[in-house]
Design an enzyme around this catalytic site. Structure first.
Site, PDB file in Angstrom:
ATOM      1  CD  GLU A  37      -9.571   2.379  -2.263  1.00 29.05           C
ATOM      2  OE1 GLU A  37      -9.501   1.219  -2.698  1.00 29.05           O
ATOM      3  OE2 GLU A  37      -8.574   3.016  -1.873  1.00 29.05           O
ATOM      4  NE  ARG A  72      -3.875   2.252   0.861  1.00 27.79           N
ATOM      5  CZ  ARG A  72      -3.784   3.569   0.729  1.00 27.79           C
ATOM      6  NH1 ARG A  72      -2.714   4.126   0.243  1.00 27.79           N
ATOM      7  NH2 ARG A  72      -4.780   4.340   1.099  1.00 27.79           N
ATOM      8  NE  ARG A 112      -3.293  -2.838   2.658  1.00 28.79           N
ATOM      9  CZ  ARG A 112      -4.243  -1.945   2.381  1.00 28.79           C
ATOM     10  NH1 ARG A 112      -4.833  -1.944   1.194  1.00 28.79           N
ATOM     11  NH2 ARG A 112      -4.603  -1.037   3.265  1.00 28.79           N
TER      12      ARG A 112
END
Length: 157
Positions: A60, A52, A102
């Site tokens: 999104e 990320r 992430r």
């Protein structure tokens, strides 16, 4: 027959050693290959790690491309164009992982372009601040103001 098995085992061992050394070298130098782009601010590396981008937020897709936020497709395609199937370097800040596991990073192309910065400068993403990862927040905010002023990308209204 045993000689063939021994040669196959030797070959398999050599391939395994090369694979391990390749992955070790990648991690030590910070160079990775982007396997796929997930959206405008998230990628997946060839080793399966999801990354990320720090300091930015692109529109999104939500649950599907059909329900996407405005400009999500453009941000996704811009990110794909600059990094997909290409080598990148990662720069970490204070926290290296988010709550979803992430990696959090500033991502650089082979020719030294910081992707996070490029996406903001070209109106594909907004600046977002999540302390303690704030190393480039002032740069991003200045680029965002300039993109707004010039009505680029997200700001073209």
């Amino acid at each position: 027959m045993k000689k063939v098995q021994k040669n196959s085992l030797t070959t398999l061992l050599a391939v395994l050693i090369i694979f391990i050394m390749y992955n070790y070298f990648q991690q030590e130098t910070g160079q990775y290959i982007v396997k796929t782009v997930i959206d405008g601010d998230t990628i997946e590396l060839n080793d399966g790690e999801k990354v990320r981008y720090i300091g930015i937020d692109a529109p999104e897709f939500q649950s599907s491309k059909k329900n996407a936020e405005k400009f999500a497709e453009e941000a996704f395609q811009a990110n794909r164009k600059i990094v997909e199937n290409r080598k990148v370097k990662l720069e970490f800040d204070v926290e290296q992982r988010d709550q979803y596991g992430r990696l959090l990073a500033y991502v650089y192309t082979e020719d030294g372009i910081m992707v996070n910065e490029w996406l903001v400068a070209n109106g594909y993403a907004k600046t977002v601040v999540f302390p303690p990862n704030v190393r480039y927040v002032d740069r991003f905010k200045n680029l965002e103001k300039e993109a707004q002023k010039q009505k680029i990308g997200l700001w073209d209204e």
